[in-house]
Design a protein around this motif. Sequence first.
Motif, short mmCIF file in Angstrom:
data_model
loop_
_atom_site.label_atom_id
_atom_site.label_comp_id
_atom_site.label_asym_id
_atom_site.label_seq_id
_atom_site.Cartn_x
_atom_site.Cartn_y
_atom_site.Cartn_z
N GLN A 67 53.43 -43.62 75.90
CA GLN A 67 54.76 -44.25 75.88
C GLN A 67 55.46 -44.02 74.54
N LEU A 68 54.69 -43.96 73.47
CA LEU A 68 55.25 -43.74 72.13
C LEU A 68 55.43 -42.25 71.81
N GLU A 69 55.05 -41.38 72.76
CA GLU A 69 55.13 -39.93 72.62
C GLU A 69 54.24 -39.41 71.48
N ILE A 70 53.14 -40.12 71.22
CA ILE A 70 52.20 -39.72 70.19
C ILE A 70 51.08 -38.87 70.79
N ALA A 71 50.72 -39.14 72.03
CA ALA A 71 49.68 -38.38 72.72
C ALA A 71 50.16 -38.05 74.13
N ASN A 72 49.56 -37.00 74.70
CA ASN A 72 49.85 -36.66 76.08
C ASN A 72 48.62 -36.04 76.73
N GLN A 73 48.70 -35.92 78.04
CA GLN A 73 47.58 -35.37 78.80
C GLN A 73 48.03 -34.12 79.52
N TYR A 74 47.18 -33.10 79.50
CA TYR A 74 47.45 -31.86 80.21
C TYR A 74 46.14 -31.35 80.79
N ASN A 75 46.11 -31.11 82.08
CA ASN A 75 44.90 -30.64 82.77
C ASN A 75 43.68 -31.53 82.50
N GLY A 76 43.90 -32.83 82.45
CA GLY A 76 42.79 -33.76 82.27
C GLY A 76 42.32 -33.94 80.84
N LEU A 77 42.98 -33.27 79.90
CA LEU A 77 42.59 -33.39 78.49
C LEU A 77 43.71 -34.05 77.70
N TRP A 78 43.32 -34.93 76.81
CA TRP A 78 44.27 -35.64 75.97
C TRP A 78 44.38 -34.97 74.61
N ARG A 79 45.59 -35.01 74.03
CA ARG A 79 45.81 -34.43 72.71
C ARG A 79 46.97 -35.14 72.02
N VAL A 80 47.05 -34.98 70.71
CA VAL A 80 48.19 -35.50 69.95
C VAL A 80 49.36 -34.55 70.20
N THR A 81 50.55 -35.12 70.40
CA THR A 81 51.72 -34.28 70.64
C THR A 81 52.08 -33.48 69.39
N LEU A 82 52.83 -32.42 69.59
CA LEU A 82 53.24 -31.59 68.45
C LEU A 82 54.08 -32.37 67.45
N LEU A 83 55.02 -33.15 67.94
CA LEU A 83 55.85 -33.94 67.02
C LEU A 83 55.11 -35.14 66.46
N GLY A 84 54.05 -35.56 67.13
CA GLY A 84 53.26 -36.67 66.64
C GLY A 84 52.27 -36.28 65.56
N TYR A 85 51.86 -35.01 65.55
CA TYR A 85 50.81 -34.58 64.64
C TYR A 85 51.08 -34.90 63.16
N PRO A 86 52.24 -34.54 62.60
CA PRO A 86 52.44 -34.80 61.16
C PRO A 86 52.34 -36.27 60.79
N VAL A 87 52.92 -37.14 61.59
CA VAL A 87 52.92 -38.56 61.25
C VAL A 87 51.54 -39.18 61.52
N VAL A 88 50.84 -38.71 62.54
CA VAL A 88 49.49 -39.21 62.82
C VAL A 88 48.56 -38.81 61.69
N ARG A 89 48.63 -37.57 61.28
CA ARG A 89 47.77 -37.09 60.19
C ARG A 89 48.02 -37.87 58.92
N GLN A 90 49.30 -38.08 58.60
CA GLN A 90 49.66 -38.81 57.39
C GLN A 90 49.18 -40.25 57.45
N LYS A 91 49.35 -40.89 58.61
CA LYS A 91 48.93 -42.29 58.76
C LYS A 91 47.41 -42.42 58.65
N LEU A 92 46.68 -41.52 59.31
CA LEU A 92 45.22 -41.57 59.24
C LEU A 92 44.74 -41.34 57.81
N GLU A 93 45.36 -40.41 57.11
CA GLU A 93 44.98 -40.15 55.72
C GLU A 93 45.24 -41.38 54.85
#
Length: 103
Positions: A67-93
Motif C-alpha cells: 500500500q505504501l509502494e515500498i514493496a511489491n510482488q511479481y511471480n510469487g516473489l516479493w521485493r523492494v520497489t525501485l523507488l523504495g530502495y533508496p529510502v529503505v536502504r537509508q532508513k535501515l542504515e
Amino acid sequence: AVDEGYTVWVQPWSQLKLIHIPPRLGTEAFFILHALLLHGEMSLDTMSMLLPFTTNQIRQTLYQLTQLEIANQYNGLWRVTLLGYPVVRQKLESEGYLVDEKF
C-alpha cells in the motif's frame, strides 16, 4: 540516422517523487525489508521460515508495504520497489542494520 535502439528517459533524483517511510512502521517491516534487500527477492514461504514472525504477520506487513509502494510482488516473489530502495536502504542504515557500501 535511424535509431534502432531503445529510448530511455532519465529524470534527475531531485525531481523524483521518492517513497516516504511512515514512522508507524513496526519491527516486522524493518526485518522484512532488510531480508528483501539482502536477498533481492523472496517468497512468503521463505520469509516465514527465516523470520521470527508468523506467516499472517508477514502477510499483513507485506500488504502494508505494498500500500505504501515500498514493496511489491511479481511471480510469487516479493521485493523492494525501485523507488523504495533508496529510502529503505537509508532508513535501515540509520537504524543500525547492515547494508551494502555506498558507491
